[in-house]
Scaffold this motif. Structure first.
Motif, mmCIF file in Angstrom:
data_model
loop_
_atom_site.group_PDB
_atom_site.id
_atom_site.type_symbol
_atom_site.label_atom_id
_atom_site.label_comp_id
_atom_site.label_asym_id
_atom_site.label_seq_id
_atom_site.Cartn_x
_atom_site.Cartn_y
_atom_site.Cartn_z
ATOM 1 N N THR A 60 -8.697 14.662 27.611
ATOM 2 C CA THR A 60 -9.625 15.521 26.885
ATOM 3 C C THR A 60 -10.134 16.573 27.856
ATOM 4 O O THR A 60 -10.680 16.231 28.899
ATOM 5 C CB THR A 60 -10.800 14.720 26.293
ATOM 6 O OG1 THR A 60 -10.289 13.760 25.369
ATOM 7 C CG2 THR A 60 -11.779 15.631 25.565
ATOM 8 N N GLU A 64 -11.118 19.267 23.832
ATOM 9 C CA GLU A 64 -9.813 19.307 23.170
ATOM 10 C C GLU A 64 -8.958 18.144 23.681
ATOM 11 O O GLU A 64 -8.760 18.000 24.888
ATOM 12 C CB GLU A 64 -9.104 20.631 23.449
ATOM 13 C CG GLU A 64 -7.844 20.796 22.635
ATOM 14 C CD GLU A 64 -7.193 22.156 22.814
ATOM 15 O OE1 GLU A 64 -5.987 22.245 22.562
ATOM 16 O OE2 GLU A 64 -7.879 23.110 23.203
ATOM 17 N N ARG A 66 -5.649 16.527 24.461
ATOM 18 C CA ARG A 66 -4.328 17.089 24.743
ATOM 19 C C ARG A 66 -3.310 16.013 25.103
ATOM 20 O O ARG A 66 -3.621 15.017 25.738
ATOM 21 C CB ARG A 66 -4.427 18.076 25.912
ATOM 22 C CG ARG A 66 -5.284 19.266 25.582
ATOM 23 C CD ARG A 66 -5.311 20.252 26.712
ATOM 24 N NE ARG A 66 -6.197 21.364 26.384
ATOM 25 C CZ ARG A 66 -6.572 22.273 27.236
ATOM 26 N NH1 ARG A 66 -6.133 22.243 28.477
ATOM 27 N NH2 ARG A 66 -7.373 23.242 26.865
ATOM 28 N N ASN A 79 -1.417 18.171 20.910
ATOM 29 C CA ASN A 79 -2.763 17.638 20.735
ATOM 30 C C ASN A 79 -2.690 16.267 20.077
ATOM 31 O O ASN A 79 -1.667 15.887 19.501
ATOM 32 C CB ASN A 79 -3.601 18.572 19.851
ATOM 33 C CG ASN A 79 -3.769 19.938 20.463
ATOM 34 O OD1 ASN A 79 -4.159 20.053 21.617
ATOM 35 N ND2 ASN A 79 -3.453 20.973 19.708
ATOM 36 N N ARG A 81 -5.541 13.344 17.926
ATOM 37 C CA ARG A 81 -6.859 13.019 17.388
ATOM 38 C C ARG A 81 -6.951 11.514 17.263
ATOM 39 O O ARG A 81 -5.984 10.870 16.847
ATOM 40 C CB ARG A 81 -7.068 13.615 15.996
ATOM 41 C CG ARG A 81 -7.005 15.084 15.872
ATOM 42 C CD ARG A 81 -7.362 15.580 14.447
ATOM 43 N NE ARG A 81 -6.917 14.764 13.320
ATOM 44 C CZ ARG A 81 -5.742 14.874 12.707
ATOM 45 N NH1 ARG A 81 -4.842 15.720 13.155
ATOM 46 N NH2 ARG A 81 -5.461 14.137 11.661
#
Length: 143
Positions: A60, A64, A66, A79, A81
């Motif tokens: 992170t 963001e 990554r 990316n 989540r």
């Protein structure tokens, strides 16, 4: 004499406690760990002597999340989540063709794109689509 006996008993008790303690099992973290591809489609993945390891690293940076790594022939990025144990990847890669490693690369990038959940058990990260295990990655630590 009594002091020596008491000291010996204390040392004996400490020795027994040290031997009976269970060794702690290391648990890797999802982020900031070098995850080497260990298993795909239920089969172990071996890295040829002249090849670079297939791996991912999740970080992170500035809020963001990554993804970066190496898929066998091409560098990958993108990316990810997470929410609880749910995980979703957006994967991008370079587009070179390597005759010997494309099967592994295609499987890895497909598995990352399909992954819905993950679990970490000790040093192993497994990615799942529903109840189906897609891949297992092994934590690697550098000295």
């Amino acid at each position: 004499m009594k002091n020596k006996i008491v000291l010996i008993l204390i040392l004996f008790v400490l020795l027994i406690q040290c031997k009976s303690a269970k060794p702690s099992q290391a648990v890797s973290t999802l982020e900031n760990t070098y995850w080497k591809l260990a298993e795909m489609n239920g089969k172990p993945v071996l890295t040829p002597a002249d090849a670079k390891e297939v791996h991912i690293i999740l970080t992170t940076v500035d809020s963001e999340q990554r993804l970066k790594g190496f898929a066998g022939c091409n560098a990958i990025g993108g990316n990810f989540r997470i929410h609880g144990n749910e995980i979703h990847f957006t994967v991008i890669s370079t587009k070179m063709f390597c005759h010997n490693r494309m099967e592994i690369e295609n499987y890895l990038t497909s598995a990352l794109s399909k992954a819905q959940t993950y679990s970490i058990e000790g040093e192993a990260l497994s990615l799942y689509q529903g109840k189906e295990k897609l891949i297992t990655l092994q934590a690697v630590y550098f000295k």
